[in-house]
Write an enzyme that holds these catalytic residues in place. Sequence first.
Site, PDB file in Angstrom:
ATOM      1  CB  SER A   1      -8.742   1.362   5.772  1.00 39.39           C
ATOM      2  OG  SER A   1      -9.337   2.619   5.653  1.00 39.39           O
TER       3      SER A   1
ATOM      4  CE  LYS B   1      -3.897   2.083   2.540  1.00 42.95           C
ATOM      5  NZ  LYS B   1      -4.808   1.982   3.702  1.00 42.95           N
TER       6      LYS B   1
ATOM      7  CB  SER C   1      -8.217   3.925   2.777  1.00 47.90           C
ATOM      8  OG  SER C   1      -7.370   3.231   3.682  1.00 47.90           O
TER       9      SER C   1
END
Lengths: 490, 95
Positions: A182, A78, A158
Amino acid sequence: MSDLTSLTLKAALDGLADKSFSSAEITQAHIEAVEAARALNAYVLETPDRALEMARASDQRRASGNAGPLEGAPLGIKDLFCTEGVRTTAASKILENFVPAYESTVTANLWRDGAVMLGKLNMDQFAMGSSNETSCFGNVVNPWRAEGGNAELTPGGSSGGSAAAVAAELCLGATATDTGGSIRQPAAFTGTVGIKPTYGRCSRWGVVAFASSLDQAGPMARTVEDAAILLTSMSGHDPKDSTSLPVETPDFARFVGKSVKGLRIGVPKEYRVDNMPAEIDALWEQGIAWLKEAGCEIVEVSLPHTKYALPAYYIVAPAEASSNLARYDGMRYGLRVDGGNLIDTYEQSRAQGFGEEVKRRLMIGTYVLSAGYYDAYYLKALKVRRRIADDFDQAWQTCDALLTPTAPSAAFQLGDKSNDPVAMYLNDIFTVTVNLAGLPGMSVPAGLDANGLPLGLQLIGRALDEGTLFSLGGALEKAADFRAKPRKWW
Amino acid sequence: MAIDAATVRKVARLARIATPEDRVEQLAKELNGIMSWIEQLGEVDTDGVEPMTSAVHTPLPMRDDVVTDGGDAERVLGNAPKRAGAFYVVPKVLE
Protein backbone atom coordinates in the site's frame (compact mmCIF):
# COMPACT_ATOMS: atom_id res chain seq x y z
CA MET A 1 3.75 30.89 -4.61
CA SER A 2 3.60 27.68 -6.62
CA ASP A 3 7.40 27.59 -6.61
CA LEU A 4 7.28 26.89 -2.87
CA THR A 5 5.15 23.79 -3.41
CA SER A 6 7.46 22.36 -6.06
CA LEU A 7 10.47 22.29 -3.75
CA THR A 8 11.77 19.01 -2.43
CA LEU A 9 11.44 18.57 1.31
CA LYS A 10 15.22 18.94 1.61
CA ALA A 11 15.26 22.19 -0.37
CA ALA A 12 12.32 23.50 1.65
CA LEU A 13 14.08 22.71 4.94
CA ASP A 14 17.19 24.47 3.63
CA GLY A 15 15.13 27.48 2.56
CA LEU A 16 13.43 27.62 5.96
CA ALA A 17 16.81 27.33 7.69
CA ASP A 18 18.37 30.23 5.77
CA LYS A 19 15.13 32.25 6.20
CA SER A 20 14.42 32.53 2.47
CA PHE A 21 10.78 32.03 3.47
CA SER A 22 8.84 31.25 6.63
CA SER A 23 6.84 28.18 7.53
CA ALA A 24 3.71 30.34 7.44
CA GLU A 25 4.53 31.26 3.81
CA ILE A 26 5.25 27.77 2.56
CA THR A 27 2.27 26.41 4.49
CA GLN A 28 -0.03 29.04 2.97
CA ALA A 29 1.24 28.14 -0.50
CA HIS A 30 0.36 24.50 0.15
CA ILE A 31 -3.06 25.34 1.57
CA GLU A 32 -3.85 27.18 -1.67
CA ALA A 33 -2.56 24.28 -3.78
CA VAL A 34 -4.73 21.85 -1.81
CA GLU A 35 -7.82 24.02 -2.27
CA ALA A 36 -7.18 24.27 -5.99
CA ALA A 37 -6.78 20.51 -6.37
CA ARG A 38 -10.03 19.21 -4.91
CA ALA A 39 -10.76 17.48 -8.23
CA LEU A 40 -8.12 14.93 -7.21
CA ASN A 41 -10.02 14.08 -3.99
CA ALA A 42 -6.68 13.47 -2.28
CA TYR A 43 -7.59 15.12 1.03
CA VAL A 44 -10.63 13.95 2.98
CA LEU A 45 -10.13 16.66 5.58
CA GLU A 46 -8.26 19.93 5.10
CA THR A 47 -7.02 21.53 8.31
CA PRO A 48 -5.79 24.97 7.12
CA ASP A 49 -6.37 26.78 10.43
CA ARG A 50 -4.46 24.16 12.37
CA ALA A 51 -1.74 24.19 9.71
CA LEU A 52 -1.22 27.92 9.95
CA GLU A 53 -1.26 27.79 13.74
CA MET A 54 1.38 25.04 13.67
CA ALA A 55 3.38 27.00 11.08
CA ARG A 56 3.42 30.16 13.17
CA ALA A 57 4.46 28.18 16.25
CA SER A 58 7.20 26.62 14.12
CA ASP A 59 8.44 30.02 12.97
CA GLN A 60 8.62 31.09 16.61
CA ARG A 61 10.59 27.99 17.58
CA ARG A 62 13.03 28.66 14.77
CA ALA A 63 13.37 32.30 15.79
CA SER A 64 14.23 31.21 19.31
CA GLY A 65 16.84 28.77 18.04
CA ASN A 66 14.89 25.55 18.69
CA ALA A 67 14.43 24.23 15.16
CA GLY A 68 13.76 20.49 14.80
CA PRO A 69 14.80 18.31 11.84
CA LEU A 70 11.45 18.89 10.05
CA GLU A 71 10.90 22.40 11.36
CA GLY A 72 8.14 24.15 9.46
CA ALA A 73 7.61 21.52 6.74
CA PRO A 74 3.93 21.03 5.74
CA LEU A 75 2.98 17.36 5.39
CA GLY A 76 -0.12 15.31 4.59
CA ILE A 77 -1.27 12.52 6.90
CA LYS A 78 -3.00 9.34 5.74
CA ASP A 79 -6.40 9.13 7.41
CA LEU A 80 -5.37 5.89 9.13
CA PHE A 81 -3.20 7.76 11.66
CA CYS A 82 -5.08 8.95 14.73
CA THR A 83 -4.66 12.69 15.16
CA GLU A 84 -5.76 14.17 18.46
CA GLY A 85 -8.87 16.32 18.07
CA VAL A 86 -8.88 15.85 14.28
CA ARG A 87 -11.39 13.46 12.68
CA THR A 88 -9.84 10.14 11.70
CA THR A 89 -12.01 7.84 9.59
CA ALA A 90 -9.90 5.15 7.88
CA ALA A 91 -12.08 6.28 4.93
CA SER A 92 -14.98 4.36 6.47
CA LYS A 93 -18.55 5.20 7.39
CA ILE A 94 -18.22 3.34 10.69
CA LEU A 95 -15.63 5.92 11.84
CA GLU A 96 -17.14 8.89 9.97
CA ASN A 97 -17.43 10.93 13.17
CA PHE A 98 -14.51 9.52 15.13
CA VAL A 99 -12.33 12.20 16.74
CA PRO A 100 -9.37 10.57 18.51
CA ALA A 101 -8.48 11.64 22.02
CA TYR A 102 -4.86 10.75 21.35
CA GLU A 103 -2.13 11.11 18.74
CA SER A 104 -0.45 8.22 16.92
CA THR A 105 3.21 7.81 17.84
CA VAL A 106 4.36 8.28 14.23
CA THR A 107 2.57 11.62 13.80
CA ALA A 108 3.59 12.70 17.32
CA ASN A 109 7.21 12.10 16.24
CA LEU A 110 6.70 14.32 13.19
CA TRP A 111 5.23 17.17 15.26
CA ARG A 112 8.03 16.73 17.83
CA ASP A 113 10.45 17.36 14.95
CA GLY A 114 8.61 20.51 13.88
CA ALA A 115 6.39 19.36 10.97
CA VAL A 116 3.07 21.01 10.10
CA MET A 117 -0.14 19.10 9.28
CA LEU A 118 -2.07 20.18 6.17
CA GLY A 119 -4.85 17.63 6.56
CA LYS A 120 -5.89 14.01 6.32
CA LEU A 121 -5.43 12.01 3.14
CA ASN A 122 -7.85 9.71 1.34
CA MET A 123 -7.19 5.99 1.14
CA ASP A 124 -8.84 2.65 0.56
CA GLN A 125 -11.23 1.89 3.41
CA PHE A 126 -9.30 0.40 6.35
CA ALA A 127 -6.34 0.20 3.92
CA MET A 128 -8.08 -2.64 2.07
CA GLY A 129 -7.69 -2.05 -1.63
CA SER A 130 -5.23 -1.37 -4.44
CA SER A 131 -7.03 1.35 -6.38
CA ASN A 132 -8.54 3.72 -3.80
CA GLU A 133 -12.02 2.74 -4.93
CA THR A 134 -13.09 1.32 -1.55
CA SER A 135 -12.95 4.73 0.19
CA CYS A 136 -16.29 5.94 1.55
CA PHE A 137 -15.29 9.40 0.28
CA GLY A 138 -14.98 8.20 -3.32
CA ASN A 139 -11.75 7.40 -5.10
CA VAL A 140 -8.71 9.61 -5.45
CA VAL A 141 -7.84 10.50 -9.03
CA ASN A 142 -4.25 10.05 -10.16
CA PRO A 143 -2.73 13.40 -11.22
CA TRP A 144 -1.09 11.50 -14.08
CA ARG A 145 -2.99 10.89 -17.31
CA ALA A 146 -1.94 8.91 -20.33
CA GLU A 147 -0.56 11.07 -23.12
CA GLY A 148 -3.37 12.23 -25.35
CA GLY A 149 -6.01 10.73 -23.06
CA ASN A 150 -8.41 12.11 -20.49
CA ALA A 151 -9.39 8.87 -18.79
CA GLU A 152 -9.19 9.02 -15.01
CA LEU A 153 -6.58 6.65 -13.64
CA THR A 154 -6.20 5.12 -10.20
CA PRO A 155 -3.40 6.47 -8.01
CA GLY A 156 -3.07 2.95 -6.60
CA GLY A 157 -3.88 1.95 -3.08
CA SER A 158 -4.32 1.87 -0.32
CA SER A 159 -2.21 5.03 0.21
CA GLY A 160 -3.57 6.65 -2.96
CA GLY A 161 -4.30 10.01 -1.33
CA SER A 162 -0.75 10.18 0.00
CA ALA A 163 0.67 9.29 -3.42
CA ALA A 164 -1.51 11.74 -5.36
CA ALA A 165 -0.86 14.57 -2.88
CA VAL A 166 2.90 14.09 -3.12
CA ALA A 167 2.87 13.79 -6.93
CA ALA A 168 0.59 16.83 -7.39
CA GLU A 169 2.69 18.92 -4.96
CA LEU A 170 -0.06 19.24 -2.36
CA CYS A 171 2.42 18.56 0.47
CA LEU A 172 6.19 18.17 0.82
CA GLY A 173 5.77 14.56 1.88
CA ALA A 174 3.17 12.30 3.41
CA THR A 175 2.71 9.47 5.84
CA ALA A 176 1.39 6.20 4.48
CA THR A 177 1.03 2.57 5.56
CA ASP A 178 1.79 -0.69 3.82
CA THR A 179 0.22 -4.06 4.66
CA GLY A 180 0.70 -5.79 1.29
CA GLY A 181 2.06 -3.05 -0.97
CA SER A 182 0.00 0.00 0.00
CA ILE A 183 2.97 2.38 -0.02
CA ARG A 184 5.01 0.94 -2.86
CA GLN A 185 2.33 0.28 -5.52
CA PRO A 186 0.85 3.83 -5.27
CA ALA A 187 4.40 5.23 -5.33
CA ALA A 188 5.02 3.36 -8.58
CA PHE A 189 1.70 4.56 -10.06
CA THR A 190 2.43 8.23 -9.31
CA GLY A 191 6.17 8.57 -9.95
CA THR A 192 6.96 9.04 -6.26
CA VAL A 193 9.28 7.37 -3.76
CA GLY A 194 7.82 5.17 -1.02
CA ILE A 195 9.44 2.94 1.54
CA LYS A 196 7.92 0.33 3.82
CA PRO A 197 10.53 -0.08 6.54
CA THR A 198 11.30 -3.25 8.48
CA TYR A 199 8.36 -4.47 10.55
CA GLY A 200 8.78 -2.87 13.99
CA ARG A 201 10.76 0.17 12.78
CA CYS A 202 7.74 2.49 13.12
CA SER A 203 5.33 2.20 16.00
CA ARG A 204 1.83 1.01 15.13
CA TRP A 205 0.35 2.74 18.17
CA GLY A 206 -2.51 4.97 17.12
CA VAL A 207 -2.60 3.63 13.57
CA VAL A 208 -6.01 2.11 12.81
CA ALA A 209 -5.24 -1.61 12.64
CA PHE A 210 -5.82 -3.77 9.57
CA ALA A 211 -3.53 -6.83 9.88
CA SER A 212 -1.24 -6.30 12.83
CA SER A 213 1.56 -8.71 11.88
CA LEU A 214 1.87 -7.02 8.46
CA ASP A 215 0.95 -3.34 8.96
CA GLN A 216 3.84 -0.92 8.87
CA ALA A 217 3.98 2.86 8.47
CA GLY A 218 6.35 4.60 6.09
CA PRO A 219 6.80 7.84 4.16
CA MET A 220 6.00 8.89 0.59
CA ALA A 221 8.03 11.70 -0.94
CA ARG A 222 9.33 13.10 -4.23
CA THR A 223 12.96 12.07 -3.73
CA VAL A 224 14.86 9.25 -2.04
CA GLU A 225 16.54 11.75 0.26
CA ASP A 226 13.19 13.25 1.30
CA ALA A 227 11.89 9.75 2.12
CA ALA A 228 15.02 9.15 4.22
CA ILE A 229 14.53 12.40 6.16
CA LEU A 230 10.90 11.55 6.89
CA LEU A 231 11.57 7.93 7.88
CA THR A 232 14.25 9.06 10.35
CA SER A 233 11.65 11.18 12.14
CA MET A 234 8.84 8.61 11.96
CA SER A 235 10.91 5.70 13.34
CA GLY A 236 11.90 4.81 16.85
CA HIS A 237 11.16 2.43 19.66
CA ASP A 238 7.81 2.91 21.38
CA PRO A 239 6.92 1.08 24.59
CA LYS A 240 3.25 1.45 23.60
CA ASP A 241 3.70 -1.01 20.70
CA SER A 242 5.08 -4.33 21.94
CA THR A 243 6.28 -5.20 18.41
CA SER A 244 8.20 -1.94 18.06
CA LEU A 245 11.88 -2.85 17.85
CA PRO A 246 14.17 -1.57 20.63
CA VAL A 247 16.84 -0.36 18.18
CA GLU A 248 18.50 2.95 17.40
CA THR A 249 17.27 4.87 14.36
CA PRO A 250 20.13 5.76 12.02
CA ASP A 251 20.16 9.09 10.20
CA PHE A 252 18.88 7.53 6.97
CA ALA A 253 19.68 10.58 4.84
CA ARG A 254 23.39 9.90 5.37
CA PHE A 255 23.05 6.74 3.28
CA VAL A 256 21.74 8.60 0.22
CA GLY A 257 24.60 9.29 -2.17
CA LYS A 258 26.85 6.69 -0.59
CA SER A 259 28.69 4.45 -3.06
CA VAL A 260 27.01 1.15 -3.83
CA LYS A 261 30.16 -0.33 -5.32
CA GLY A 262 30.61 -3.98 -4.49
CA LEU A 263 27.05 -4.55 -3.27
CA ARG A 264 25.59 -7.81 -4.51
CA ILE A 265 22.14 -7.37 -6.05
CA GLY A 266 19.89 -10.39 -6.34
CA VAL A 267 17.49 -10.70 -9.26
CA PRO A 268 14.78 -13.22 -8.37
CA LYS A 269 13.85 -15.25 -11.41
CA GLU A 270 10.37 -16.03 -10.04
CA TYR A 271 9.40 -12.38 -10.47
CA ARG A 272 9.38 -12.85 -14.26
CA VAL A 273 5.68 -13.54 -14.29
CA ASP A 274 3.47 -14.42 -17.25
CA ASN A 275 1.81 -11.52 -19.06
CA MET A 276 4.16 -8.94 -17.60
CA PRO A 277 4.22 -5.96 -19.99
CA ALA A 278 7.44 -5.91 -22.04
CA GLU A 279 8.07 -2.33 -20.91
CA ILE A 280 8.25 -3.38 -17.27
CA ASP A 281 10.61 -6.20 -18.11
CA ALA A 282 12.75 -3.75 -20.10
CA LEU A 283 12.77 -1.25 -17.22
CA TRP A 284 13.88 -4.02 -14.87
CA GLU A 285 16.76 -4.86 -17.26
CA GLN A 286 17.59 -1.16 -17.37
CA GLY A 287 17.66 -1.03 -13.56
CA ILE A 288 20.00 -4.00 -13.48
CA ALA A 289 22.28 -2.24 -15.98
CA TRP A 290 22.23 0.99 -13.93
CA LEU A 291 23.25 -0.79 -10.74
CA LYS A 292 25.93 -2.71 -12.63
CA GLU A 293 27.34 0.59 -13.93
CA ALA A 294 27.31 1.89 -10.35
CA GLY A 295 29.59 -0.99 -9.39
CA CYS A 296 27.13 -3.57 -8.07
CA GLU A 297 27.51 -7.24 -8.74
CA ILE A 298 24.37 -8.87 -10.13
CA VAL A 299 23.45 -12.38 -9.02
CA GLU A 300 20.47 -14.49 -9.97
CA VAL A 301 18.59 -15.76 -6.94
CA SER A 302 15.58 -17.98 -6.42
CA LEU A 303 12.58 -17.27 -4.21
CA PRO A 304 10.70 -20.46 -5.04
CA HIS A 305 7.56 -19.77 -2.98
CA THR A 306 6.84 -16.34 -4.50
CA LYS A 307 3.65 -17.42 -6.26
CA TYR A 308 2.15 -18.59 -2.98
CA ALA A 309 2.68 -15.28 -1.19
CA LEU A 310 -0.57 -13.64 -2.32
CA PRO A 311 -2.83 -16.59 -1.52
CA ALA A 312 -1.13 -16.91 1.91
CA TYR A 313 -1.60 -13.17 2.43
CA TYR A 314 -5.30 -13.45 1.61
CA ILE A 315 -5.68 -15.83 4.53
CA VAL A 316 -3.39 -14.14 7.05
CA ALA A 317 -4.50 -10.54 6.45
CA PRO A 318 -8.29 -11.16 6.46
CA ALA A 319 -7.93 -13.44 9.51
CA GLU A 320 -6.14 -10.71 11.44
CA ALA A 321 -8.59 -8.11 10.13
CA SER A 322 -11.60 -10.13 11.27
CA SER A 323 -10.15 -10.12 14.75
CA ASN A 324 -8.99 -6.47 14.72
CA LEU A 325 -12.20 -5.08 13.28
CA ALA A 326 -14.34 -6.95 15.82
CA ARG A 327 -13.88 -3.81 17.94
CA TYR A 328 -16.30 -1.91 15.70
CA ASP A 329 -19.49 -2.98 17.41
CA GLY A 330 -21.22 0.38 17.74
CA MET A 331 -20.96 0.41 21.53
CA ARG A 332 -18.06 2.61 22.62
CA TYR A 333 -17.30 4.64 19.49
CA GLY A 334 -18.14 4.65 15.82
CA LEU A 335 -21.46 4.29 14.05
CA ARG A 336 -24.32 2.65 15.94
CA VAL A 337 -27.41 1.58 14.05
CA ASP A 338 -30.09 0.59 16.54
CA GLY A 339 -31.61 -2.82 15.91
CA GLY A 340 -34.23 -4.87 17.70
CA ASN A 341 -31.74 -6.34 20.17
CA LEU A 342 -28.03 -6.38 20.95
CA ILE A 343 -26.97 -8.81 18.19
CA ASP A 344 -29.15 -7.02 15.67
CA THR A 345 -27.53 -3.71 16.65
CA TYR A 346 -24.09 -5.21 16.13
CA GLU A 347 -25.06 -6.67 12.77
CA GLN A 348 -26.80 -3.54 11.46
CA SER A 349 -24.01 -1.22 12.63
CA ARG A 350 -21.37 -3.32 10.91
CA ALA A 351 -23.43 -3.94 7.77
CA GLN A 352 -24.01 -0.22 7.27
CA GLY A 353 -20.67 0.96 8.60
CA PHE A 354 -18.35 -1.23 6.51
CA GLY A 355 -17.95 -1.09 2.73
CA GLU A 356 -18.29 -4.12 0.46
CA GLU A 357 -14.58 -4.98 0.21
CA VAL A 358 -14.11 -4.72 3.97
CA LYS A 359 -17.11 -6.99 4.53
CA ARG A 360 -15.78 -9.46 1.97
CA ARG A 361 -12.44 -9.66 3.75
CA LEU A 362 -14.04 -9.95 7.19
CA MET A 363 -16.12 -12.85 5.87
CA ILE A 364 -13.03 -14.58 4.47
CA GLY A 365 -11.17 -14.03 7.72
CA THR A 366 -14.04 -15.34 9.79
CA TYR A 367 -14.38 -18.36 7.50
CA VAL A 368 -10.70 -19.38 7.59
CA LEU A 369 -10.63 -19.07 11.39
CA SER A 370 -13.89 -20.92 11.94
CA ALA A 371 -14.10 -24.37 13.52
CA GLY A 372 -12.98 -27.09 11.11
CA TYR A 373 -11.09 -24.74 8.75
CA TYR A 374 -8.46 -23.25 11.04
CA ASP A 375 -5.82 -25.93 10.36
CA ALA A 376 -6.58 -26.28 6.66
CA TYR A 377 -6.36 -22.56 5.94
CA TYR A 378 -4.94 -20.38 8.69
CA LEU A 379 -2.28 -22.74 10.02
CA LYS A 380 -1.35 -23.76 6.47
CA ALA A 381 -0.90 -20.10 5.51
CA LEU A 382 1.34 -19.46 8.52
CA LYS A 383 3.54 -22.37 7.43
CA VAL A 384 3.72 -21.08 3.86
CA ARG A 385 4.58 -17.67 5.33
CA ARG A 386 7.56 -19.29 7.06
CA ARG A 387 8.63 -20.83 3.73
CA ILE A 388 8.51 -17.39 2.09
CA ALA A 389 10.60 -15.84 4.88
CA ASP A 390 13.07 -18.75 4.58
CA ASP A 391 13.40 -18.05 0.83
CA PHE A 392 14.66 -14.57 1.64
CA ASP A 393 17.06 -15.85 4.31
CA GLN A 394 18.45 -18.18 1.66
CA ALA A 395 18.81 -15.32 -0.82
CA TRP A 396 20.75 -13.22 1.71
CA GLN A 397 23.49 -15.88 1.61
CA THR A 398 24.46 -14.65 -1.86
CA CYS A 399 23.22 -11.05 -2.10
CA ASP A 400 22.78 -7.83 -0.09
CA ALA A 401 19.55 -6.56 -1.64
CA LEU A 402 17.05 -7.51 -4.35
CA LEU A 403 15.88 -5.55 -7.39
CA THR A 404 12.42 -6.20 -8.86
CA PRO A 405 9.62 -4.29 -10.56
CA THR A 406 7.22 -2.70 -8.04
CA ALA A 407 3.94 -3.49 -9.78
CA PRO A 408 2.92 -5.64 -12.76
CA SER A 409 1.47 -2.67 -14.68
CA ALA A 410 1.32 1.12 -14.80
CA ALA A 411 -1.68 2.92 -13.28
CA PHE A 412 -4.91 1.49 -14.70
CA GLN A 413 -8.28 3.09 -15.30
CA LEU A 414 -10.61 3.53 -12.38
CA GLY A 415 -13.30 0.86 -12.57
CA ASP A 416 -11.16 -1.55 -14.59
CA LYS A 417 -10.70 -4.17 -11.89
CA SER A 418 -13.30 -3.25 -9.33
CA ASN A 419 -15.54 -6.21 -10.20
CA ASP A 420 -12.83 -8.84 -10.00
CA PRO A 421 -11.32 -9.13 -6.51
CA VAL A 422 -8.59 -11.60 -7.52
CA ALA A 423 -7.45 -9.42 -10.47
CA MET A 424 -7.25 -6.50 -8.05
CA TYR A 425 -5.29 -8.54 -5.50
CA LEU A 426 -2.69 -9.47 -8.17
CA ASN A 427 -1.48 -5.84 -8.16
CA ASP A 428 0.48 -6.71 -5.03
CA ILE A 429 2.23 -9.75 -6.48
CA PHE A 430 5.73 -8.19 -6.21
CA THR A 431 5.21 -6.28 -2.97
CA VAL A 432 3.37 -8.67 -0.65
CA THR A 433 6.26 -11.08 -0.05
CA VAL A 434 8.12 -8.34 1.83
CA ASN A 435 5.27 -7.80 4.28
CA LEU A 436 5.00 -11.52 5.01
CA ALA A 437 8.75 -11.67 5.75
CA GLY A 438 8.80 -8.35 7.68
CA LEU A 439 11.53 -6.88 5.43
CA PRO A 440 12.05 -3.32 4.16
CA GLY A 441 11.05 -2.52 0.56
CA MET A 442 11.29 0.72 -1.42
CA SER A 443 9.81 1.85 -4.72
CA VAL A 444 11.76 4.34 -6.80
CA PRO A 445 10.39 5.99 -9.97
CA ALA A 446 12.53 4.74 -12.84
CA GLY A 447 10.88 5.65 -16.13
CA LEU A 448 7.74 6.24 -18.17
CA ASP A 449 5.84 3.74 -20.27
CA ALA A 450 4.80 4.34 -23.89
CA ASN A 451 1.73 6.24 -22.65
CA GLY A 452 3.84 8.56 -20.54
CA LEU A 453 2.85 6.94 -17.24
CA PRO A 454 5.39 6.39 -14.46
CA LEU A 455 6.82 2.98 -13.59
CA GLY A 456 8.71 2.01 -10.45
CA LEU A 457 11.45 -0.38 -9.45
CA GLN A 458 11.49 -2.05 -6.06
CA LEU A 459 14.48 -2.64 -3.80
CA ILE A 460 14.19 -5.20 -1.01
CA GLY A 461 16.66 -5.37 1.86
CA ARG A 462 17.59 -7.39 4.90
CA ALA A 463 15.72 -6.68 8.13
CA LEU A 464 16.83 -3.31 9.57
CA ASP A 465 19.02 -2.60 6.54
CA GLU A 466 17.04 0.36 5.19
CA GLY A 467 20.37 2.20 4.94
CA THR A 468 21.48 0.01 2.03
CA LEU A 469 18.11 0.59 0.33
CA PHE A 470 18.55 4.34 0.61
CA SER A 471 22.03 4.09 -0.95
CA LEU A 472 20.75 1.89 -3.77
CA GLY A 473 17.60 3.98 -4.18
CA GLY A 474 19.79 7.06 -4.48
CA ALA A 475 21.91 5.35 -7.14
CA LEU A 476 18.82 4.32 -9.14
CA GLU A 477 17.32 7.79 -8.82
CA LYS A 478 20.50 9.37 -10.10
CA ALA A 479 20.84 6.96 -13.02
CA ALA A 480 17.16 7.19 -13.99
CA ASP A 481 17.21 10.98 -13.66
CA PHE A 482 13.43 10.85 -13.37
CA ARG A 483 12.17 14.43 -13.66
CA ALA A 484 8.79 13.94 -15.29
CA LYS A 485 5.82 15.53 -13.57
CA PRO A 486 2.11 15.12 -14.20
CA ARG A 487 0.71 17.74 -16.55
CA LYS A 488 -1.52 19.95 -14.44
CA TRP A 489 -5.19 19.50 -15.47
CA TRP A 490 -6.88 19.98 -12.11
CA MET B 1 -14.54 -26.91 -0.50
CA ALA B 2 -17.35 -24.90 -2.04
CA ILE B 3 -19.01 -22.22 0.05
CA ASP B 4 -22.79 -22.57 -0.19
CA ALA B 5 -25.56 -20.18 0.83
CA ALA B 6 -25.86 -21.79 4.27
CA THR B 7 -22.15 -21.26 4.92
CA VAL B 8 -22.41 -17.61 3.87
CA ARG B 9 -25.27 -17.09 6.33
CA LYS B 10 -23.33 -18.83 9.10
CA VAL B 11 -20.13 -16.85 8.48
CA ALA B 12 -22.05 -13.57 8.22
CA ARG B 13 -23.62 -14.31 11.60
CA LEU B 14 -20.22 -15.15 13.13
CA ALA B 15 -18.79 -11.91 11.69
CA ARG B 16 -21.82 -10.00 12.99
CA ILE B 17 -22.61 -8.52 9.59
CA ALA B 18 -26.28 -8.35 8.61
CA THR B 19 -26.51 -9.83 5.13
CA PRO B 20 -29.72 -9.43 3.15
CA GLU B 21 -30.98 -12.64 1.59
CA ASP B 22 -30.64 -11.23 -1.95
CA ARG B 23 -26.88 -10.76 -1.39
CA VAL B 24 -26.20 -14.31 -0.22
CA GLU B 25 -25.84 -16.00 -3.63
CA GLN B 26 -23.57 -13.26 -4.97
CA LEU B 27 -21.41 -13.38 -1.86
CA ALA B 28 -21.12 -17.18 -2.12
CA LYS B 29 -19.91 -16.73 -5.69
CA GLU B 30 -17.34 -14.07 -4.75
CA LEU B 31 -16.03 -15.97 -1.75
CA ASN B 32 -15.76 -19.16 -3.80
CA GLY B 33 -13.78 -17.29 -6.44
CA ILE B 34 -11.32 -16.09 -3.84
CA MET B 35 -11.11 -19.36 -1.90
CA SER B 36 -10.58 -21.48 -5.01
CA TRP B 37 -7.64 -19.22 -5.95
CA ILE B 38 -6.30 -19.68 -2.41
CA GLU B 39 -6.54 -23.49 -2.70
CA GLN B 40 -3.19 -23.53 -4.55
CA LEU B 41 -1.50 -23.33 -1.15
CA GLY B 42 -2.16 -27.07 -0.98
CA GLU B 43 0.71 -27.53 -3.47
CA VAL B 44 3.29 -26.31 -0.93
CA ASP B 45 5.02 -28.98 1.13
CA THR B 46 4.80 -27.70 4.69
CA ASP B 47 5.52 -30.94 6.55
CA GLY B 48 7.54 -30.16 9.66
CA VAL B 49 7.44 -26.39 9.00
CA GLU B 50 6.94 -24.26 12.10
CA PRO B 51 4.07 -21.77 11.57
CA MET B 52 5.30 -18.17 11.42
CA THR B 53 3.33 -16.23 14.00
CA SER B 54 5.41 -13.05 14.17
CA ALA B 55 7.49 -10.96 11.81
CA VAL B 56 9.92 -9.90 14.53
CA HIS B 57 12.54 -12.05 16.17
CA THR B 58 12.69 -10.28 19.52
CA PRO B 59 10.77 -11.65 22.51
CA LEU B 60 7.78 -9.67 23.72
CA PRO B 61 8.90 -7.14 26.32
CA MET B 62 7.78 -7.26 29.94
CA ARG B 63 7.00 -4.25 32.09
CA ASP B 64 6.02 -3.68 35.69
CA ASP B 65 2.38 -4.46 36.38
CA VAL B 66 1.40 -0.96 37.38
CA VAL B 67 -1.21 1.52 36.24
CA THR B 68 0.34 3.89 33.68
CA ASP B 69 -2.70 5.67 32.29
CA GLY B 70 -6.40 6.16 32.84
CA GLY B 71 -8.71 7.99 35.17
CA ASP B 72 -9.99 10.16 32.36
CA ALA B 73 -13.57 9.13 31.67
CA GLU B 74 -14.37 12.23 29.64
CA ARG B 75 -11.72 11.49 27.03
CA VAL B 76 -12.62 7.81 26.94
CA LEU B 77 -16.33 8.53 26.49
CA GLY B 78 -15.78 11.34 24.01
CA ASN B 79 -16.85 9.24 21.02
CA ALA B 80 -19.61 7.23 22.70
CA PRO B 81 -22.67 6.84 20.44
CA LYS B 82 -24.85 7.00 23.56
CA ARG B 83 -23.92 7.79 27.15
CA ALA B 84 -25.37 8.63 30.57
CA GLY B 85 -23.01 10.38 32.92
CA ALA B 86 -19.75 8.47 33.01
CA PHE B 87 -21.30 5.34 31.45
CA TYR B 88 -21.89 3.93 27.99
CA VAL B 89 -25.51 3.14 27.23
CA VAL B 90 -25.84 -0.17 25.38
CA PRO B 91 -28.77 -2.38 24.39
CA LYS B 92 -29.93 -4.89 26.98
CA VAL B 93 -27.42 -7.75 27.15
CA LEU B 94 -29.43 -10.22 29.24
CA GLU B 95 -33.04 -10.76 28.25
